[in-house]
Design a protein around this motif. Structure first.
Motif, PDB file in Angstrom:
ATOM      1  N   ARG A 134       0.811  -1.224   0.000  1.00  0.00           N
ATOM      2  CA  ARG A 134       0.000   0.000   0.000  1.00  0.00           C
ATOM      3  C   ARG A 134       0.847   1.278   0.000  1.00  0.00           C
ATOM      4  N   GLY A 135       1.867   1.322  -0.843  1.00  0.00           N
ATOM      5  CA  GLY A 135       2.555   2.607  -0.931  1.00  0.00           C
ATOM      6  C   GLY A 135       4.049   2.573  -1.156  1.00  0.00           C
ATOM      7  N   GLY A 136       4.635   1.420  -1.435  1.00  0.00           N
ATOM      8  CA  GLY A 136       6.049   1.390  -1.774  1.00  0.00           C
ATOM      9  C   GLY A 136       6.278   1.995  -3.145  1.00  0.00           C
ATOM     10  N   THR A 137       7.301   2.838  -3.272  1.00  0.00           N
ATOM     11  CA  THR A 137       7.560   3.485  -4.555  1.00  0.00           C
ATOM     12  C   THR A 137       9.043   3.547  -4.861  1.00  0.00           C
ATOM     13  N   CYS A 138       9.302   3.724  -6.143  1.00  0.00           N
ATOM     14  CA  CYS A 138      10.630   4.028  -6.666  1.00  0.00           C
ATOM     15  C   CYS A 138      10.405   5.106  -7.713  1.00  0.00           C
ATOM     16  N   ALA A 139      10.928   6.292  -7.482  1.00  0.00           N
ATOM     17  CA  ALA A 139      10.588   7.440  -8.325  1.00  0.00           C
ATOM     18  C   ALA A 139      11.152   7.290  -9.738  1.00  0.00           C
ATOM     19  N   LYS A 140      10.600   8.075 -10.647  1.00  0.00           N
ATOM     20  CA  LYS A 140      10.964   7.988 -12.064  1.00  0.00           C
ATOM     21  C   LYS A 140      12.453   8.284 -12.275  1.00  0.00           C
ATOM     22  N   HIS A 141      13.063   7.477 -13.150  1.00  0.00           N
ATOM     23  CA  HIS A 141      14.487   7.582 -13.396  1.00  0.00           C
ATOM     24  C   HIS A 141      14.826   6.754 -14.631  1.00  0.00           C
ATOM     25  N   THR A 142      16.069   6.818 -15.055  1.00  0.00           N
ATOM     26  CA  THR A 142      16.606   5.858 -16.017  1.00  0.00           C
ATOM     27  C   THR A 142      17.751   5.124 -15.347  1.00  0.00           C
ATOM     28  N   ASP A 143      18.087   3.948 -15.883  1.00  0.00           N
ATOM     29  CA  ASP A 143      19.214   3.177 -15.352  1.00  0.00           C
ATOM     30  C   ASP A 143      20.486   3.598 -16.071  1.00  0.00           C
TER      31      ASP A 143
END
Length: 309
Positions: free
Chosen positions: A184-193
Motif C-alpha cells: 500500500r505505498g512502496g515506490t521508486c521514483a521515475k528515473h533511467t538506469d
C-alpha cells in the motif's frame, strides 16, 4: 494485455533462429527500450528461493539490518553495497525519498580496491538463513546463463565489432539489488538506469507496480509468468548513438502484500573507456558510474532523472 514485446534468449542463442530474433530485438530496443525475456534458462525455484530468503532478511529488526548498512561495507563508493532502510535514497529530486528497503551486492573479489569491487558484508546463515547463499547462487546463474548471451546479441544489433562484448565485459561490473516495496505505498521514483542493461526478476503478483514511460504516458507492466523484464541503460543508449532507448520507469506499489524485486544492473568492466560506433559518445565506465552514484547520494536523482518532469 501489455504492448511490450517478448524476446526469446533460446532463439537468440540458436543458429537457426538467431537472425529473426535479433531483428525483433532491434525493434524492441529502438521502439521500447523494454522487453520481456523468455526462455532464459534461470530455474524458477532459484528465483523463488532468493525471494523467500530476502523476505526473511527484511523481516529482521531494523537495528540488526543496519549492522550491514553502507557504513559497514569496505567498498568504494560505500553506497554500492549493503543495507539501506526505508526512505534511504532519492531517485528523483522532486519525489523525495523513496519508501523502499534495499540490500546491494556485487561480484565479490577479495582484495580488489577498484570502484564497485571488493567483498560484501552479509549477515551469516544463522542470522539470515539462505540470504547470502541464494543471492550468490542466483548471481552465478544470471552471469553464466543470461548476461553473455544477451549482451552479445545487443552488441551485435548495435553493429559493434565481433567479440566486442567479450572484450569489454570480461568481467562485467554488477550492481545486484534486493528491494522490498511495502504494501500500500512502496515506490521508486521515475528515473533511467545508468548501465548497459538491467535484468529484473520479480514476484508474479497481480498488481502492476512497474510503470514505463511510453508514447507520452505511464504504461503499467504486469508480471509475465516465467519471464524477466529487461530494460536498456544510459550507457547502451550512448553506445548506440542514441538509436536505442534508455526508457524512464518508476514503481508505484499499492498491493496488499510487500513486493520483492531482484534487479541486476549490468555494466562493462569498470576500467573500460568506450566510444560509440559513430563516435558521437565517448566515456569512462568508472567516471560515469561514480557520477551517477554521487547524484543519487546527493539527492539529485538516478540516470537522467533530472531531465524527467
Amino acid at each position: 494485455m501489455t504492448t511490450l514485446p517478448q524476446i526469446s534468449l533460446a532463439k537468440l542463442s540458436a543458429d537457426a533462429t538467431r537472425h529473426e530474433e535479433q531483428q525483433r530485438l532491434r525493434n524492441a530496443c529502438e521502439v521500447y527500450g523494454f522487453f520481456y525475456l523468455i526462455e532464459h534458462g534461470i530455474p524458477k525455484e532459484q528465483i523463488a528461493d532468493a525471494i523467500d530468503a530476502s523476505r526473511r532478511f527484511f523481516a529482521l529488526p531494523l537495528a540488526t539490518k543496519e549492522r550491514f548498512g553502507h557504513a559497514a561495507q569496505n567498498v568504494h563508493p560505500t553506497i554500492a553495497r549493503g543495507y539501506s532502510p526505508l526512505y534511504g535514497e532519492i531517485l528523483h529530486p522532486e519525489a523525495g525519498r523513496d519508501p523502499k528497503e534495499v540490500f546491494d551486492l556485487g561480484i565479490d573479489n577479495e582484495g580488489d580496491r577498484r570502484p564497485f569491487a571488493g567483498r560484501t558484508l552479509f549477515p551469516d546463515e544463522a542470522l539470515a538463513p539462505g540470504f547470502a547463499r541464494s543471492l550468490l547462487a542466483l548471481q552465478a546463474t544470471v552471469l553464466r546463463e543470461v548476461v553473455p548471451q544477451l549482451g552479445t546479441a545487443l552488441a551485435d544489433v548495435i553493429g559493434l565489432e565481433q567479440g566486442w562484448f567479450q572484450r569489454y565485459f570480461s568481467p562485467p561490473t554488477l550492481e545486484q539489488r534486493v528491494i522490498r516495496y511495502p504494501a500500500r505505498g512502496g515506490t521508486c521514483a521515475k528515473h533511467t538506469d545508468g548501465g548497459f542493461f538491467t535484468l529484473l526478476l520479480q514476484e508474479e503478483l497481480p498488481t502492476r507496480s512497474l510503470q514505463v514511460w511510453l508514447r507520452g504516458r505511464w504504461m503499467p507492466v504486469p508480471s509475465l509468468p516465467d519471464s524477466l523484464v529487461v530494460n536498456l541503460g544510459d550507457m547502451l543508449q550512448a553506445l548506440s548513438d542514441d538509436r536505442f532507448k534508455s526508457t524512464p520507469h518508476q514503481v508505484a506499489h499499492n498491493g496488499l502484500t510487500d513486493r520483492i524485486s531482484l534487479p541486476f544492473f549490468i555494466y562493462p568492466d569498470v576500467d573500460a573507456r568506450l566510444t560509440s560506433l559513430e563516435g558521437h559518445h565517448t566515456f569512462s565506465v568508472a567516471e560515469m558510474m561514480l557520477r551517477n552514484y554521487e547524484s543519487v547520494e546527493t539527492g539529485n536523482g538516478a540516470g537522467r532523472a533530472r531531465e524527467l518532469q
